[in-house]
Design an enzyme around this catalytic site. Sequence first.
Site, short mmCIF file in Angstrom:
data_model
loop_
_atom_site.label_atom_id
_atom_site.label_comp_id
_atom_site.label_asym_id
_atom_site.label_seq_id
_atom_site.Cartn_x
_atom_site.Cartn_y
_atom_site.Cartn_z
N LEU A 107 0.87 -1.16 0.00
CA LEU A 107 0.00 0.00 0.00
C LEU A 107 0.91 1.22 0.00
O LEU A 107 1.92 1.24 0.71
CB LEU A 107 -0.90 0.04 1.24
N ASP A 108 0.57 2.23 -0.78
CA ASP A 108 1.37 3.45 -0.80
C ASP A 108 1.52 4.03 0.60
O ASP A 108 0.67 3.81 1.47
CB ASP A 108 0.72 4.49 -1.72
N TYR A 109 2.54 4.84 0.77
CA TYR A 109 2.84 5.47 2.07
C TYR A 109 1.62 6.21 2.63
O TYR A 109 1.31 6.11 3.81
CB TYR A 109 4.02 6.44 1.87
#
Length: 254
Positions: A107-109
Amino acid sequence: MDNEKVRLQLYMARCGVASRRKCEEIISQGRVSVNGSVVIQPGTKVDDDDRVTMDGRLIKPTRKNIYIALHKPSKFLCSNEDPDGRSLAIDLISPVIKQRLFNVGRLDYLTSGLIFFTNDGDFAKKMTHPSSHVEKEYVVTTKKEIPEELMENFKKGIYVGGEFFKMKSYKLNGTNSVNIVLEEGKNRELRKVFQSQNINVKKVHRIRIGNVKLTGINSGHFRHLSEREIKSLLRDSSSKNGKYNNKGNRHNIK
């Protein structure tokens, strides 16, 4: 492994080091030795009688597989280390689970929501391989109104910056929120699609992977996947994988 000789990357995955693909990268970097000799070829065969080390540390097959569903908060990184010192998602689990785990996909930051952690490399590979088509559902919240035309085009398939993106389905929740189901998902796919139309994304939140929902897991907390959930995930990925492989080159690339 019952002393069966297997490829080094599979052996490492069974040891809970990482997914098979990631293990191949680690081997090619010269970080793995077999019986005292550095090996850079992933196809090398090993068994339980061989001494395998990574970065000088002995690794052995994991006796128990672990499957975790984590509610990742925003601003936590899906990585085992970060030179910039940002918070790591794995650190929400490691104080409780002492075995070495790795994230299944990413998952993106800034993206929050459901993500799996495991020490089972085979499971990770099946969940992330494009041909498995495991559904992932997100809630996207924007600052501007979401045009239904954009959603329809996204469903048919669109190009953004030379990349092809395609969702499986969507459901608008008013003017500034939408549920989107992807089957593969590329790096920052949702943000790129919306930003291509100058629509700023306020929040991306994943609420489901396959049959597993985020419901009941508070932000920053986790639970173990049930045996029933694991079997269902593997069954669904295998059936879809077989379906697409039997039709030759049908790969619905997002």
